[in-house]
Write a protein that holds these residues in place. Structure first.
Motif, short mmCIF file in Angstrom:
data_model
loop_
_atom_site.label_atom_id
_atom_site.label_comp_id
_atom_site.label_asym_id
_atom_site.label_seq_id
_atom_site.Cartn_x
_atom_site.Cartn_y
_atom_site.Cartn_z
N LEU A 298 0.81 -0.92 0.08
CA LEU A 298 0.23 -0.08 0.03
C LEU A 298 0.82 1.22 0.02
CD1 LEU A 298 -2.80 1.38 0.01
CD2 LEU A 298 -2.85 0.98 2.49
N GLY A 299 2.09 1.28 0.76
CA GLY A 299 2.97 2.43 0.71
C GLY A 299 3.44 2.58 -0.70
N PHE A 300 3.84 1.43 -1.35
CA PHE A 300 4.52 1.56 -2.66
C PHE A 300 3.37 2.25 -3.69
CE2 PHE A 300 7.78 -1.28 -1.12
CZ PHE A 300 8.66 -1.28 -2.19
N SER A 319 -6.76 -2.02 -5.12
CA SER A 319 -6.69 -2.87 -4.46
C SER A 319 -7.23 -4.34 -4.88
CB SER A 319 -7.17 -2.51 -2.97
OG SER A 319 -8.68 -2.44 -2.92
N GLY A 320 -6.62 -5.38 -4.57
CA GLY A 320 -7.51 -6.56 -4.94
C GLY A 320 -6.59 -7.72 -4.08
N VAL A 340 -11.60 -10.65 -0.25
CA VAL A 340 -10.32 -10.16 0.69
C VAL A 340 -9.48 -9.46 -0.08
CG1 VAL A 340 -8.58 -10.99 2.29
CG2 VAL A 340 -10.94 -12.08 2.06
N GLN A 341 -8.89 -8.33 0.61
CA GLN A 341 -7.92 -7.60 -0.22
C GLN A 341 -6.65 -7.71 0.38
OE1 GLN A 341 -9.18 -3.44 -0.31
NE2 GLN A 341 -11.24 -3.79 -1.09
N ASN A 342 -5.70 -8.30 -0.08
CA ASN A 342 -4.25 -8.63 0.39
C ASN A 342 -3.14 -7.78 -0.35
OD1 ASN A 342 -3.99 -10.00 -1.86
ND2 ASN A 342 -3.30 -11.87 -0.95
N HIS A 343 -3.45 -6.90 -1.24
CA HIS A 343 -2.42 -6.39 -2.20
C HIS A 343 -2.94 -5.08 -2.82
CE1 HIS A 343 1.35 -6.12 -4.30
NE2 HIS A 343 0.79 -6.29 -5.58
N ALA A 344 -2.03 -4.10 -3.35
CA ALA A 344 -2.24 -3.02 -3.76
C ALA A 344 -1.28 -2.51 -4.91
CB ALA A 344 -2.27 -1.78 -2.82
N TRP A 345 -1.66 -2.08 -6.03
CA TRP A 345 -0.96 -1.69 -7.17
C TRP A 345 -1.59 -0.62 -7.75
CZ3 TRP A 345 -4.06 -6.05 -6.80
CH2 TRP A 345 -4.91 -6.06 -7.71
N THR A 359 4.51 -1.64 -8.64
CA THR A 359 5.93 -1.41 -8.28
C THR A 359 6.51 -2.53 -7.28
OG1 THR A 359 4.94 0.45 -6.77
CG2 THR A 359 5.87 0.98 -8.95
N THR A 360 5.62 -2.70 -6.32
CA THR A 360 6.04 -3.72 -5.28
C THR A 360 6.61 -5.03 -6.11
OG1 THR A 360 4.13 -2.94 -4.01
CG2 THR A 360 5.15 -4.98 -3.40
#
Length: 403
Positions: A298-300, A319-320, A340-345, A359-360
């Motif tokens: 999320l910070g990335f 998010s996804g 369920v959301q466990n990642h962001a881009w 970027t992550t």
């Protein structure tokens, strides 16, 4: 006593009205953000006061941008999308039928099965670390085959790999190295599956979440929403704007700017594996991430959005659900239908289309057991990723607007 109560009640209402009016004016103009430019005398005689007004204006903008409008609240209750003004609508140019895993022009890999019997692995790279390649095919009953090949003087590569005439599924991985022998790194690992049809023809297996992702990706999106400053996407922060301008000063297009910002983040930041499952929220505000030089996904994503928006490039935080965050590396009935959301881009609007950027997953730096480990040059497999390939391990759930 009654009169005193009425006085304070009307005073509160008046202050509330003034606050709303000030917030509305503040959100529509940059007068208060740049008060010194509009009132030079104030900047000259009372520079601290001018700075304070600008600072308060930023905070007010952050607060108001986080408050949904009545129309948005009603739309959320009805589970509907608000109509977007045609002049604010971002058109899209999605390439639906391409064997390329990403569309980044300087470093891309394609997988295609032209005849149902063999796989073509081809592409282009300008990286000296990818001069030599190995295609690794694994299947049932212990089948495995490694096929080495190399990049030519023009930076291009091509290899046809004959597939077995038995079995139902195969995994295709690609590894690269600077020399024909020695240490190789994965370019794409565990997310290209080949399947054999009942007719005995091999094909690249389509992700079971691709149709869902296409529907989400092709939704109308507002350009103005993708340019807003929010509490975490601090695109109006002076230091964020200055940094983005410095990073992109030699870029010739918005696409190049998006690329330069991607490469800077993937080089500068470290993925904080130590705090991946922390119960305490890892800092994700853009300025905090810059200061800490580390973050989780999320910070990335918020930093990338802040940098893009600060120089006028629309960028959404998405998010996804992503495979590989925990122990699952394949789509199952359970995770295909998950919310369920466990990642962001991100999706950044560059040169007339929404470009998918993670970027992550392109960053090879990490913090592990308190140690900062530099991993080398950034990857580009998830810069301008083809939605078809991206869906092999990502499911789109939400476009975040106010976080």
């Amino acid at each position: 006593m009654k009169y005193i109560w009425n006085f304070f009640k009307w005073l509160f209402i008046t202050c509330l009205i003034l606050f709303i009016a000030a917030a509305a004016i503040n959100s529509q103009t940059d007068v208060f953000f740049n008060i010194g430019a509009y009132i030079p005398a104030l900047e000259e005689k009372y520079p601290q006061a001018a700075d304070k007004i600008s600072e308060l204006s930023q905070k007010l903008a952050d607060i108001t941008s986080s408050i949904p409008t009545p129309s948005e609240i009603i739309a959320d209750i009805r589970n509907e999308d608000l109509p977007i003004d045609p002049e604010d609508l971002a058109s899209n140019a999605y390439i639906t039928d391409s064997p390329m895993l990403s569309f980044y022009p300087h470093d891309n890999l394609s997988v295609r099965i032209p005849d149902g019997e063999g796989a073509e692995v081809f592409g282009i790279t300008d990286s000296p670390l990818k001069r030599n390649l190995i295609a690794y095919v694994m299947g049932e009953n212990g089948f495995e085959e490694q096929t080495p090949f190399s990049v030519n003087s023009s930076g291009e590569f091509y290899k046809y790999i004959k597939l077995p005439d038995t079995g139902s599924t195969l995994k295709l991985d690609v590894y690269t190295g600077s020399r024909p022998y020695g240490e190789f790194q994965s370019w794409v690992y565990d997310y290209i599956t080949l399947e054999r049809t009942p007719e005995g023809v091999w094909q690249v297996k389509q992700s079971p979440v691709l149709e869902h992702n296409q529907a989400m990706y092709e939704k109308d999106k507002s350009l103005s929403d993708a340019l807003k400053s929010t509490p975490s996407i601090q695109s109006k922060n002076d230091s964020v704007t200055a940094l983005a301008s410095q990073i992109t000063e030699n870029a010739q297009s918005d696409y190049d700017k998006a690329l330069f910002l991607h490469d800077w983040i993937c080089t500068y930041l470290y993925y904080d594996t130590d705090n991946l499952n922390s119960e305490v929220t890892v800092p994700y505000y853009a300025t905090e991430v810059i200061e800490n030089q580390s973050a989780v996904c999320l910070g990335f994503a918020t930093l990338y959005a802040a940098l893009c928006r600060s120089i006028g490039i629309p960028c959404n935080v998405v998010s996804g659900y992503a495979l590989g965050i925990s122990s699952d590396t394949e789509w199952t009935d359970a995770n295909i239908g998950t919310d369920v959301q466990n990642h962001a881009w991100n999706e950044v609007y560059a040169d007339g289309r929404w470009v998918i950027v993670d970027t992550t997953w392109d960053c090879v730096n990490k913090i592990e057991n308190g140690e900062r480990i530099k991993g080398g040059e950034p990857m580009h497999i998830y810069f301008d990723a083809n939605l078809s390939f991206f869906s092999q391990n990502h499911k789109i759930l939400e476009y975040m607007r106010r976080r």
